[in-house]
Design an enzyme around this catalytic site. Structure first.
Site, PDB file in Angstrom:
ATOM      1  N   ARG A  18       0.837  -1.200   0.000  1.00  0.00           N
ATOM      2  CA  ARG A  18       0.000   0.000   0.000  1.00  0.00           C
ATOM      3  C   ARG A  18       0.872   1.250   0.000  1.00  0.00           C
ATOM      4  NH1 ARG A  18      -5.107  -0.056   0.866  1.00  0.00           N
ATOM      5  NH2 ARG A  18      -4.978  -2.050   1.996  1.00  0.00           N
ATOM      6  N   GLU A  41       0.821  -7.741  -3.774  1.00  0.00           N
ATOM      7  CA  GLU A  41      -0.473  -7.075  -3.961  1.00  0.00           C
ATOM      8  C   GLU A  41      -0.277  -5.568  -3.901  1.00  0.00           C
ATOM      9  OE1 GLU A  41      -4.156  -5.849  -1.104  1.00  0.00           O
ATOM     10  OE2 GLU A  41      -3.263  -7.821  -0.778  1.00  0.00           O
ATOM     11  N   LYS A 130      -9.693 -14.006   2.781  1.00  0.00           N
ATOM     12  CA  LYS A 130      -8.902 -13.025   3.526  1.00  0.00           C
ATOM     13  C   LYS A 130      -9.646 -12.707   4.819  1.00  0.00           C
ATOM     14  CE  LYS A 130      -7.725  -8.090   3.245  1.00  0.00           C
ATOM     15  NZ  LYS A 130      -7.667  -6.908   2.345  1.00  0.00           N
TER      16      LYS A 130
END
Length: 209
Positions: A18, A41, A130
């Site tokens: 992120r 990711e 998740k």
């Protein structure tokens, strides 16, 4: 076997990048590879995430499985696929996103918190569940969920999992974990990320309570 499945078997850590920028994407990806992590990711609320995904896929496509996180719509799924992404991660369970992943042959990891959400996601073909936020889900909850979920269901805790406690989650049957700020934060150097990755990979296979 898809690359995601292969890497889940050897080092089941999803690096949640992120805040990653395209300028640092290749250096951080290389650091993760050096540290033994091959699943990456890039959340869609990062700066120019599709560019970062495209760069990583083009340079390291034979060494990593790269996908997008914070995917909330079917249109998001399409744009990630076009950028070279291979899997989709979401903070929530959305049937719309799940069906889009099926149509485009994308692995789907929806966010779940309750058994009802977990069963619904599993029935819709989720690759992995998740479990989020894991800060509120100690390892005992994963153990209880796995006792009733279909055999072979993969559960990955996300949120609050780090090198210090990942082995506890693995010991009760977690298939891996998603690791965010304890692995990468904007401004971290590749060296820092490499060292943290190595620590995680070392501990993920200990499976000690």
């Amino acid at each position: 076997m898809k690359s995601l499945d292969r890497y889940m078997q050897t080092a089941p850590v999803v690096a949640i990048l992120r805040g990653l920028t395209p300028d640092e994407a290749l250096d951080i990806a290389q650091a993760l590879i050096d540290g033994g992590i091959h699943i990456m990711e890039v959340p869609l609320n990062s700066p120019d995430p599709l560019k970062s995904i495209s760069l990583i896929a083009e340079r390291f496509g034979d060494q990593v499985s790269v996908g997008a996180g914070t995917v909330l719509t079917a249109e998001n799924v399409k744009t990630v696929k076009e950028a070279g992404g291979q899997f989709i991660v979401a903070p929530n369970f959305s049937a719309e996103v799940g069906k889009a992943c099926q149509l485009l042959d994308m692995d789907w990891m929806p966010g779940v918190y309750t058994p009802t959400e977990a069963f619904a996601a599993a029935e819709l073909g989720a690759h992995s569940l998740k479990l989020f936020p894991a800060e509120l889900c100690p390892p005992s909850i994963i153990k209880a969920m796995l006792a009733v979920l279909p055999k072979g269901t993969r559960v990955l805790p996300v949120g609050g999992v780090d090198a210090d406690n990942i082995a506890q989650y693995m010991a009760v049957g977690a298939a891996g974990a998603g690791i965010g700020s304890s692995l990468f934060k904007p401004g971290d150097t590749p060296d820092q990320v490499r060292q943290r990755a190595r620590a995680l990979v070392t501990n993920v296979n200990k499976k000690e309570c």
